[in-house]
Design a protein around this motif. Structure first.
Motif, short mmCIF file in Angstrom:
data_model
loop_
_atom_site.label_atom_id
_atom_site.label_comp_id
_atom_site.label_asym_id
_atom_site.label_seq_id
_atom_site.Cartn_x
_atom_site.Cartn_y
_atom_site.Cartn_z
N PHE A 220 0.79 -1.23 0.00
CA PHE A 220 0.00 0.00 0.00
C PHE A 220 0.83 1.29 0.00
O PHE A 220 0.27 2.38 0.00
N GLY A 221 2.14 1.16 0.05
CA GLY A 221 2.98 2.34 0.15
C GLY A 221 2.82 3.30 -1.01
O GLY A 221 2.55 2.90 -2.15
N ARG A 222 2.98 4.58 -0.73
CA ARG A 222 2.84 5.61 -1.75
C ARG A 222 4.20 5.92 -2.38
O ARG A 222 5.24 5.73 -1.76
N GLY A 223 4.15 6.41 -3.60
CA GLY A 223 5.38 6.79 -4.29
C GLY A 223 6.12 5.58 -4.83
O GLY A 223 5.57 4.50 -4.98
N THR A 224 7.38 5.78 -5.12
CA THR A 224 8.21 4.71 -5.66
C THR A 224 8.60 3.75 -4.54
O THR A 224 9.22 4.15 -3.56
N ILE A 225 8.25 2.49 -4.70
CA ILE A 225 8.57 1.47 -3.70
C ILE A 225 9.86 0.77 -4.12
O ILE A 225 9.93 0.17 -5.19
N PRO A 226 10.92 0.83 -3.32
CA PRO A 226 12.19 0.19 -3.69
C PRO A 226 12.02 -1.33 -3.82
O PRO A 226 11.17 -1.94 -3.17
N ARG A 227 12.85 -1.92 -4.63
CA ARG A 227 12.83 -3.39 -4.77
C ARG A 227 13.47 -4.06 -3.56
O ARG A 227 13.13 -5.19 -3.22
N ASP A 228 14.42 -3.39 -2.94
CA ASP A 228 15.12 -3.94 -1.78
C ASP A 228 15.17 -2.87 -0.70
O ASP A 228 15.80 -1.82 -0.89
N PHE A 229 14.55 -3.15 0.43
CA PHE A 229 14.62 -2.18 1.53
C PHE A 229 14.50 -2.86 2.88
O PHE A 229 13.92 -3.95 3.00
N ILE A 230 15.09 -2.22 3.87
CA ILE A 230 14.97 -2.67 5.25
C ILE A 230 13.95 -1.75 5.92
O ILE A 230 13.90 -0.55 5.63
N TYR A 231 13.15 -2.32 6.79
CA TYR A 231 12.00 -1.60 7.33
C TYR A 231 11.97 -1.72 8.85
O TYR A 231 12.14 -2.81 9.39
N PHE A 232 11.79 -0.58 9.51
CA PHE A 232 11.69 -0.55 10.97
C PHE A 232 10.31 -0.02 11.37
O PHE A 232 9.89 1.04 10.89
N SER A 331 25.96 -3.85 5.84
CA SER A 331 27.20 -4.62 5.66
C SER A 331 26.91 -6.04 5.20
O SER A 331 27.83 -6.76 4.80
N VAL A 332 25.63 -6.44 5.24
CA VAL A 332 25.24 -7.79 4.82
C VAL A 332 24.52 -7.76 3.48
O VAL A 332 24.78 -8.57 2.60
N LEU A 333 23.59 -6.81 3.33
CA LEU A 333 22.80 -6.71 2.11
C LEU A 333 22.82 -5.27 1.61
O LEU A 333 22.91 -4.32 2.40
N ASP A 334 22.71 -5.12 0.31
CA ASP A 334 22.74 -3.81 -0.31
C ASP A 334 21.31 -3.32 -0.50
O ASP A 334 20.63 -3.65 -1.47
N PHE A 335 20.82 -2.52 0.45
CA PHE A 335 19.45 -2.02 0.40
C PHE A 335 19.39 -0.67 -0.31
O PHE A 335 20.30 0.16 -0.16
N GLU A 336 18.30 -0.45 -1.04
CA GLU A 336 18.08 0.85 -1.66
C GLU A 336 17.61 1.88 -0.64
O GLU A 336 17.91 3.07 -0.75
N ALA A 337 16.84 1.42 0.34
CA ALA A 337 16.25 2.36 1.30
C ALA A 337 16.12 1.71 2.67
O ALA A 337 16.04 0.49 2.79
N ALA A 338 16.10 2.55 3.68
CA ALA A 338 15.75 2.15 5.04
C ALA A 338 14.51 2.95 5.40
O ALA A 338 14.54 4.19 5.44
N VAL A 339 13.40 2.26 5.63
CA VAL A 339 12.11 2.90 5.85
C VAL A 339 11.76 2.82 7.33
O VAL A 339 11.87 1.74 7.95
N ILE A 340 11.34 3.93 7.91
CA ILE A 340 11.05 4.00 9.34
C ILE A 340 9.61 4.47 9.53
O ILE A 340 9.21 5.51 9.01
N ASP A 341 8.84 3.70 10.28
CA ASP A 341 7.46 4.05 10.56
C ASP A 341 7.17 3.63 12.00
O ASP A 341 8.03 3.06 12.68
N GLY A 342 5.96 3.90 12.47
CA GLY A 342 5.65 3.48 13.83
C GLY A 342 4.35 4.04 14.36
O GLY A 342 3.64 4.81 13.70
N TRP A 343 4.04 3.63 15.58
CA TRP A 343 2.82 4.04 16.30
C TRP A 343 3.11 5.40 16.94
O TRP A 343 3.32 5.52 18.14
#
Length: 407
Positions: A220-232, A331-343
């Protein structure tokens, strides 16, 4: 009704999806491929889909005609002005299917109903000091009855499933959640998915809550969604997820992306876990220690009001911890983005992301390519919406992950 969650992204859809096949026996895959493309693009004509997928024009025509007859696609107004037949865009029918999502958190539960395009049709919330199986099942039973009573008979028949997003091994968090061990231990001996499935005429799915939040950003994310990303996702406790090649990666145990357990520098440089610094429960604990009642952190996530210096200190500490977690993951995987969200309120989320970026600038990252740090676009209800996306993904989409499903 809340605003529609899904939006079309800027990235060309053909760069994100697999090719179709004209061989027989692949109808289900091709239908999912078409629906996934239309979902990401907003609306597409048959010629567009044939070009993106490599399917023959005849195959695409058959698929889209059948999806329209099933009530999953809507025919738009013909677009004229080009050589040949006018182009007819097709879009998702919001009433094509409905999905329920249940988030079982450490401080609250949410039950949501979304339609086929991701718009929230109904949402109920239940706050508590700590979750118990009996109260949770009662909440779901009453909530489903209330929500389904607002639907027409045709709409009710189009509920395609329910997803449950909850922390795995919830009983291990008794002390941190301030709950009696005897009460939390009940979760060890209860199959909550099976209990809820017994009350539902549609399939029920289960996934880790933070992974579900990550899935919500993917679907459901808006905008360009990266193919590889880490999410918090920062709720009562910090967690996360991993998306690789456009799919949620949960691993064989369903616990991949358990970022809350990632080691980060703690007080006086001693190693600790991300969950012990970046969780909102840590902010609550600091407020309670000064005699400040902090229940509004859970009951009013859209507006915390003037929290004071404790919030400033928490944002600084959480930002630094998240920065080290991002560096370790990079250092383990090459992510395009780090996405941060929360309550949390959007303003707090923005400050937190700024804190992460500031902390990253102070860390030695020689030899690493760091991902772009960005805010999540789904928001505080990501876990519940991610839960609702489980039956949507399993039945209608491709490449979004594999939740556990009831038999």
């Amino acid at each position: 009704m809340e605003a529609e969650i899904s939006r079309s992204g800027a990235e060309p859809p053909e760069s994100r999806f697999q090719r179709g096949t004209n061989q027989s026996g692949m109808r289900d895959f091709n239908e999912r491929l078409v629906l996934s493309l239309v979902r990401r693009s907003g609306s597409l004509a048959k010629t567009d889909i044939a070009r993106m997928t490599g399917l023959s024009a005849q195959t695409v025509s058959v698929i889209m005609r059948e999806l329209e007859e099933e009530g999953l696609l809507l025919r738009g107004q013909p677009i004229r002005g080009k050589i040949g037949q006018p182009s007819v865009p097709m879009s998702l029918n919001p009433d094509g299917a409905y999905f329920l999502g249940l988030k079982i958190g450490r401080r609250s539960a949410e039950l949501v109903l979304i339609d086929f395009v991701g718009a929230v049709r109904a949402m109920l919330q239940f706050s508590y000091r700590y979750p118990t199986p009996r109260e949770t099942v009662d909440f779901v039973t009453r909530g489903m009855e209330q929500i389904r009573s607002t639907l027409t008979g045709r709409q009710d028949k189009r509920i395609s499933g329910m997803g449950i997003a909850m922390p795995f091994e919830l009983w291990n968090w008794a002390e941190t959640a301030g709950a009696p061990s005897s009460v939390m231990d009940e979760w060890r001996h209860r199959d909550i998915r099976a209990e809820i499935q017994a009350k539902c005429p549609f399939p029920v799915y289960l996934q880790n809550d933070a992974s579900s939040a990550c899935g919500a950003e993917l679907v459901f994310g808006r905008g360009t969604i990266p193919r590889d990303f880490i999410y918090f996702y920062l709720g009562a406790f910090a967690g996360g997820g991993v998306v690789l090649n456009g799919s949620l990666h949960v691993g064989p145990s369903g616990n991949a992306g358990a970022l809350g357990s990632m080691p980060v520098p703690g007080p006086e440089g001693r190693p600790t876990q991300l969950i012990d610094i970046a969780s909102i429960a840590i902010l609550e604990k600091a407020l309670n220690a000064r005699g400040i009642e902090a229940s509004h952190l859970w009951t009013s996530p859209q507006d915390w009001g003037d929290v004071g210096p404790d919030l400033d200190e928490w944002i600084a500490a959480a930002g630094t911890a998240l920065a080290y977690a991002i560096v370790a993951a990079s250092s383990v995987l090459d992510f395009e983005a780090a996405v941060i969200d929360g309550w949390m309120p959007e303003a707090v989320r923005s400050r937190l992301v700024a804190s992460v970026r500031e902390a990253l600038a102070k860390i030695d990252v020689e030899g690493l390519h760091l991902p772009e740090v960005r805010e999540g676009t789904v928001g505080r209800h990501a876990r519940a919406l991610g839960a609702a996306s489980l039956p949507l993904s399993d039945r209608f989409l491709i490449g979004t992950g594999a939740p556990m499903k009831s038999a």
